[in-house]
Design a protein around this motif. Structure first.
Motif: not given
Length: 278
Positions: A261-278
């Motif tokens: 259940x926490x994976x979407x929050x993790x994906x969202x948070x990683x996506x906010x990193x400046x170097x994330x490729x999505x």
């Protein structure tokens, strides 16, 4: 892959957290209510034994508080309330509605259950308390505000750390390195599986391989901070299958949804990193 990951925004993260935490709360409440005799006065997990625990016995205030809340009928009523709270959270999850009183009540009831059990709950229960804390923080913060996002970031950081520390702990334990730890867990009365236990007992190489596979992906899980979409997807697929198989083999019904259940929050948070490729 990157286009798919882009759909995991803050709203979807909150919906997943609400739905997952509510579903687990409802399921575990039903489990307790069905087998409540173990918590009754003559049961194995009676409060008469729990009140003798060190974190209660030497604290008169907490002991008296426990005597009130953990009285047999009131404790049973607590799980009826938790069932209703879980269903309410599931309903809110469909519409991404953050209702502070509902979340506060769910968090308080979880803390009461945790205090009664002492150290008896696993990491998934502690993660659910963290999820409820984050949801309550988000519920009293404007959508997309800094406190709202910080709650999701904090939960994501805790999730990454939980995998890393679990892997390091297993790596330091000789029983996990030689495969006997996995065999021992599957041979326990409450969380074991007789068929798999017998299978691994006669195949030490397989047990060692599986043990090191678990250690490997847990220790390497922080690599998701690289921000590569394919790497993130591969690691989350592995952990999802791990939690699914663990829930099935060990009978931990809340284990799977607590983490996934926490994976979407993790994906969202990683996506906010400046170097994330999505």
């Amino acid at each position: 892959m990157n286009e798919l990951l882009a759909y995991f925004d803050a709203q979807f993260a909150v919906q997943s957290l609400l739905f997952g935490a509510g579903l687990v709360m409802a399921i575990t409440a039903l489990e307790v209510l069905v087998s409540f005799q173990v918590y009754a006065k003559s049961g194995l997990l009676t409060w008469d034994l729990g009140r003798r625990a060190s974190h209660v016995h030497h604290r008169p205030f907490f002991r008296r508080l426990g005597d009130f809340f953990y009285h047999e009928k009131r404790f049973q009523a607590l799980f009826v309330i938790r069932l209703l709270l879980g269903l309410g959270m599931i309903a809110c999850g469909f519409f991404a509605i953050l209702f502070p009183p509902l979340l506060a009540a769910a968090l308080l009831s979880s803390l009461l259950v945790l205090f009664r059990a002492g150290p008896g709950h696993d990491g998934s229960f502690q993660l659910r308390i963290l999820i409820l804390t984050v949801l309550f923080t988000c519920s009293i913060s404007p959508w997309h505000s800094l406190p709202f996002r910080l709650g999701l970031y904090f939960l994501s950081a805790q999730l990454i750390l939980s995998y890393l520390l679990a892997g390091i702990t297993k790596l330091r334990g000789s029983t996990w390195r030689d495969g006997t730890g996995l065999i021992g867990i599957l041979g326990t009365v409450y969380h074991g599986n007789g068929w798999v236990y017998k299978l691994l007992q006669g195949r030490r190489t397989l047990s060692i391989t599986l043990s090191w596979f678990v250690i490997g992906f847990e220790v390497l899980f922080p690599l998701i901070l690289i921000g590569n979409g394919w790497l993130l997807a591969i690691l989350l697929i592995i952990t999802t299958l791990f939690h699914l198989s663990t829930s099935f083999l060990m009978g931990l019904n809340g284990f799977f949804f607590s983490f996934t259940a926490a994976y979407p929050a993790l994906i969202f948070s990683i996506g906010q990193l400046p170097w994330a490729d999505w």
